[in-house]
Design a protein around this motif. Structure first.
Motif, short mmCIF file in Angstrom:
data_model
loop_
_atom_site.label_atom_id
_atom_site.label_comp_id
_atom_site.label_asym_id
_atom_site.label_seq_id
_atom_site.Cartn_x
_atom_site.Cartn_y
_atom_site.Cartn_z
N PHE A 460 22.64 4.84 11.42
CA PHE A 460 21.54 4.07 10.83
C PHE A 460 20.97 3.09 11.85
CE2 PHE A 460 23.98 5.63 7.29
CZ PHE A 460 23.02 5.97 6.36
N VAL A 461 19.65 3.16 12.02
CA VAL A 461 18.93 2.33 12.97
C VAL A 461 17.82 1.59 12.23
CG1 VAL A 461 17.55 2.28 15.07
CG2 VAL A 461 19.43 3.93 14.85
N GLN A 462 17.70 0.30 12.47
CA GLN A 462 16.64 -0.46 11.80
C GLN A 462 15.27 0.02 12.27
OE1 GLN A 462 17.24 -4.68 11.52
NE2 GLN A 462 15.05 -5.11 11.40
N ASN A 463 14.39 0.31 11.30
CA ASN A 463 13.04 0.78 11.60
C ASN A 463 12.09 0.25 10.55
OD1 ASN A 463 10.69 2.09 12.24
ND2 ASN A 463 11.53 4.18 12.16
N MET A 464 11.51 -0.90 10.82
CA MET A 464 10.62 -1.53 9.85
C MET A 464 9.26 -0.85 9.79
SD MET A 464 12.61 -3.66 8.52
CE MET A 464 11.46 -4.50 7.44
N ASN A 465 8.98 0.04 10.73
CA ASN A 465 7.71 0.76 10.69
C ASN A 465 7.58 1.63 9.44
OD1 ASN A 465 6.76 -0.27 13.14
ND2 ASN A 465 7.86 1.29 14.33
N LEU A 466 8.73 2.03 8.89
CA LEU A 466 8.69 2.90 7.71
C LEU A 466 8.25 2.16 6.45
CD1 LEU A 466 11.88 5.04 8.43
CD2 LEU A 466 9.50 5.83 8.40
N VAL A 467 8.21 0.83 6.51
CA VAL A 467 7.68 0.04 5.39
C VAL A 467 6.56 -0.87 5.88
CG1 VAL A 467 9.68 0.14 3.85
CG2 VAL A 467 9.61 -1.57 5.68
N SER A 468 5.89 -0.45 6.93
CA SER A 468 4.78 -1.24 7.48
C SER A 468 3.67 -1.40 6.45
CB SER A 468 4.24 -0.54 8.73
OG SER A 468 3.13 -1.24 9.25
N GLY A 469 3.17 -2.62 6.33
CA GLY A 469 2.09 -2.91 5.39
C GLY A 469 2.54 -3.38 4.04
N VAL A 470 3.85 -3.41 3.80
CA VAL A 470 4.37 -3.84 2.51
C VAL A 470 4.64 -5.34 2.54
CG1 VAL A 470 6.25 -3.65 0.84
CG2 VAL A 470 5.40 -1.60 2.02
N SER A 471 4.10 -6.09 1.59
CA SER A 471 4.38 -7.51 1.43
C SER A 471 5.45 -7.66 0.36
CB SER A 471 3.11 -8.26 1.03
OG SER A 471 3.39 -9.61 0.76
N PHE A 472 6.67 -7.93 0.79
CA PHE A 472 7.79 -7.94 -0.15
C PHE A 472 7.85 -9.21 -0.99
CE2 PHE A 472 9.15 -4.72 2.88
CZ PHE A 472 9.71 -3.76 2.05
N GLY A 473 7.46 -10.35 -0.43
CA GLY A 473 7.61 -11.60 -1.14
C GLY A 473 9.06 -12.05 -1.15
N SER A 474 9.31 -13.23 -1.69
CA SER A 474 10.67 -13.74 -1.74
C SER A 474 11.41 -13.23 -2.97
CB SER A 474 10.66 -15.27 -1.74
OG SER A 474 9.88 -15.77 -2.81
N TYR A 475 12.73 -13.21 -2.87
CA TYR A 475 13.60 -12.73 -3.95
C TYR A 475 13.14 -11.36 -4.46
CZ TYR A 475 15.45 -17.49 -4.06
OH TYR A 475 16.02 -18.69 -3.73
N ASN A 476 12.87 -10.47 -3.52
CA ASN A 476 12.34 -9.15 -3.87
C ASN A 476 13.45 -8.22 -4.32
OD1 ASN A 476 13.29 -7.81 -1.17
ND2 ASN A 476 12.11 -9.61 -0.54
N ARG A 477 13.10 -7.28 -5.20
CA ARG A 477 14.05 -6.31 -5.77
C ARG A 477 13.40 -4.93 -5.72
NH1 ARG A 477 17.67 -9.72 -8.17
NH2 ARG A 477 18.71 -8.12 -9.43
N PRO A 478 13.49 -4.25 -4.55
CA PRO A 478 12.76 -3.00 -4.35
C PRO A 478 13.46 -1.78 -4.96
CG PRO A 478 13.96 -3.55 -2.36
CD PRO A 478 14.18 -4.69 -3.32
N SER A 479 12.67 -0.77 -5.25
CA SER A 479 13.18 0.50 -5.78
C SER A 479 12.15 1.59 -5.50
CB SER A 479 13.44 0.38 -7.28
OG SER A 479 13.88 1.61 -7.81
N PHE A 480 12.63 2.78 -5.11
CA PHE A 480 11.74 3.90 -4.83
C PHE A 480 11.73 4.89 -5.99
CE2 PHE A 480 12.85 2.39 -0.58
CZ PHE A 480 11.61 2.39 0.05
N GLY A 481 10.58 5.55 -6.17
CA GLY A 481 10.45 6.61 -7.16
C GLY A 481 9.06 7.20 -7.09
#
Length: 642
Positions: A460-481
């Motif tokens: 596993f390698v950190q790659n923030m490009n895969l979520v480029s453009g996403v504004s997560f905000g604080s106390y974020n709780r992400p989920s994919f679907g």
């Protein structure tokens, strides 16, 4: 010729653009139960059954109408009945409420207890069209003597035909009487113009209940005077038998009666006839929000109480529920994994079917897994062996992976470098379509969010490009679907404040491009800590939205917009089945999902719940499959409500 007989069940639902909120999946009675629930039962519409107002410690109360026709009550929220209250007094947040006709005009008035003490609202309108008028003068003297966390209770304690007042004293932030004591106030005015004066004889002999006092007056033994049940911030309920007269109470402390469970440290009681057998039953709210029902199986003069779990069931945890769904037991339907504020990892098993879920919380921690606190478990097959592993976050900001082998789990240290500082929220996903599991980890701050790409062989390698453009905000709780059913993963982000963000993947299944489309989830909000997950739990191939919250509840929003998956359209049903009815409630049209295992002529008969034939139609089915059949009840000339 084949025959179809079915009943249409009402569920409490609302539309939030592309989603339909459906009550009854996780809360079979339709009630939302939040921390420190304070129930009060009242027949506000005079239809012979008990409606309910639920107050909560940290959010606005909700009023529910009893719409059931059977022995077990079912409720729908009435948002109109108390809608004027915040407009009249927007700063008066209250934790307790009681209803009674204080001005003797034939309508129920409202008394609230909260940070400002007691507040009175007279209903100067009607039952169907209430007009609430705030009256400050009634509790002017009272509010100087009861602190900032009192609970009101009304009853005629001196037998003069008007309502007197008890005030249970709580933990006042700004000072006040000793917490846990109870104060009495006599109505020295009249039945139409109440005036309350401090009157110590009403509470003589009532001891300090602890940190809070929650009085409930009722003639439990049918001897003509009011007895007292005293809830409190402890594991028992106190009972005081009135050995005096209707004009002068004499409290005789009987102790901890009735005998109730001891697992909840906070109990707020109300006495009412829930089962319609003519005697008073006991219902009380608890610290985690559950309502517990103790049925009176005795008589009107000699009550005996026994817990009945069939009333007010709910699928929830003690706090900070999270969501992840998968078919754990291989029976073809979706089960659910949840975390809790205490770090537990719990399995909620689906005992229903692929199209009609029926969820139940199983005992103990799933796989004996847990964390220190605030667990956020998710299902995912990290080792690609065909079974479901579990990865979870925790308060310490790290992630913990447990690989499943048969019926046991083994800890695997695959993410030693991941530490987001505080409140890690894992979201496993194969974001680049290469057949292995990648991992997004949400955090307290957007700057600490990390995306770990699996570059092969579980490296596993950190790659923030895969979520480029996403504004997560604080106390974020992400989920994919795949919210829009277009074959790629979209991203939902919950938050501490309960709102949702939606990022649509406008790229491809192997190269995501994130486009903000919050309009898709506009209007869907929880009070706190929204924890979203997308999964098809009703078998229509559209990913539905299931959300956990800070109170430990689960909320189900049916997906109404996503196209049906092409791969599932031509599945031939193995048996005849009737599945979803939507919208529900409806007036006058609804849609019924029917699966036909073979072609032929079918007779569809519609009956009321009492068996009365309403109408029938012939359906000519030319091939096997699943269809949505539209029913227009205006064709049958039956009134609304049948």
């Amino acid at each position: 010729m084949k025959y179809i007989l079915f009943a249409l069940l009402l569920v409490n639902s609302l539309n939030a653009q592309n989603w339909e909120k459906i009550e009854g999946i996780f809360n079979p009675t339709g009630l939302e139960m939040k921390h420190f629930t304070a129930p009060y039962f009242v027949d506000y519409d005079n239809d012979g059954d008990m409606d309910i107002n639920l107050c909560y410690l940290s959010s606005r109360s909700k009023f529910y109408k009893n719409v059931s026709s059977g022995a077990i009550p079912f409720y729908e929220e009435d948002t109109a009945y108390l809608a004027q209250i915040p407009i009249l007094d927007p700063l008066n947040y209250y934790s307790y409420a009681v209803f009674a006709d204080l001005d003797s005009n034939g309508t129920l008035d409202l008394v609230t207890g909260g940070f400002r003490g007691f507040t009175c609202f007279f209903n100067k309108g009607t039952i169907s069209e209430p007009a609430w008028e705030k009256v400050d003068s009634i509790f002017t003297e009272v509010n100087t003597l009861i602190g900032s966390d009192p609970k009101p209770e009304l009853g005629d304690l001196d037998g003069d035909g008007d309502l007197d007042l008890l005030a249970g004293i709580g933990e006042s932030l700004l000072g006040g009487p000793p917490a846990g004591t109870t104060r009495g106030f006599r109505n020295v005015g009249s039945r139409k113009v109440p005036i309350f004066a401090y009157h110590t004889p009403f509470v003589s002999g009532i001891s300090d209940a602890g940190l809070n006092s929650y009085p409930a007056l009722v003639d439990i033994n049918n001897d003509g005077d009011l007895d007292l049940f005293l809830g409190r911030d402890l594991a028992t309920i106190l009972y005081y038998k009135n050995d005096g007269t209707p004009q002068s109470p004499l409290w005789n402390g009987v102790g901890n009666f009735p005998q109730v469970e001891g697992s909840h440290y906070w109990k707020n009681p109300d006495m009412t006839d829930i089962d319609g057998d003519g005697d008073y039953d006991l219902v009380y709210g608890t610290d985690d929000g559950n309502l517990l029902f103790y049925q009176n199986n005795g008589t009107v003069t000699t009550p005996t109480f026994l817990y009945n779990p069939l009333f007010f069931p709910v699928v929830k945890v003690s706090g900070h529920s999270t969501t992840s769904l998968a078919d754990v037991d291989g029976d073809g339907d979706m089960d659910m994994l949840t975390g809790t504020s205490l770090g537990q990892i719990r399995l909620i098993q689906n005992n229903g079917t692929r199209t009609t879920p029926s969820f139940a919380l199983t005992a103990g921690n799933y796989g004996n897994l847990s964390t220190s606190s605030y667990s956020v478990p998710k299902f995912a097959d990290f080792d690609k062996d065909g079974d479901l592993d579990v990865i979870t976050g925790a308060t310490d900001g790290k992630v913990y992976l447990y690989l499943k082998d048969g019926s046991t789990f083994t800890s695997a240290n695959w993410f030693p470098s991941v530490d987001v500082g505080w409140s890690s929220i894992p979201a496993p996903v194969d974001i680049d379509g290469d057949g292995d599991m990648d991992l997004l980890v949400g955090a307290e701050t957007a700057a600490n969010v990390v995306f770990m790409e699996n570059t092969g062989n579980n490296t596993f390698v950190q790659n923030m490009n895969l979520v480029s453009g996403v504004s997560f905000g604080s106390y974020n709780r992400p989920s994919f679907g795949d919210a829009d059913n277009d074959g790629d993963y979209d991203l939902l982000i919950g938050s501490l404040w309960g709102d949702l963000k939606y990022y649509e993947n406008t790229g491809t299944p192997t190269a995501p491009v994130w486009t903000n489309n919050n309009a898709l989830v506009e209007g869907i909000e929880m009070d706190q800590n929204s924890s979203p997950y997308l999964a098809d739990i009703d078998g229509d191939t559209r990913p539905d939205l299931i959300i956990g919250d800070s109170d430990g509840n689960f909320h189900y929003f049916k997906n109404l917009f996503a196209p049906v998956g092409v791969q599932d359209v031509n599945l031939v049903p193995s048996t005849f089945a009737i599945s979803n009815v939507y919208p529900n409630p409806f007036n006058p049209m609804t849609k019924v999902e029917i699966s036909f295992a073979q072609p032929g002529d079918y007779k569809l008969r519609i009956t009321s719940v009492t068996g009365e034939l309403i109408g029938e139609k012939i359906l000519s089915v030319t091939e096997s499959g699943r269809v949505d059949y539209n029913i227009d009840f205006s064709e049958f000339a039956v009134p609304s409500g049948i």
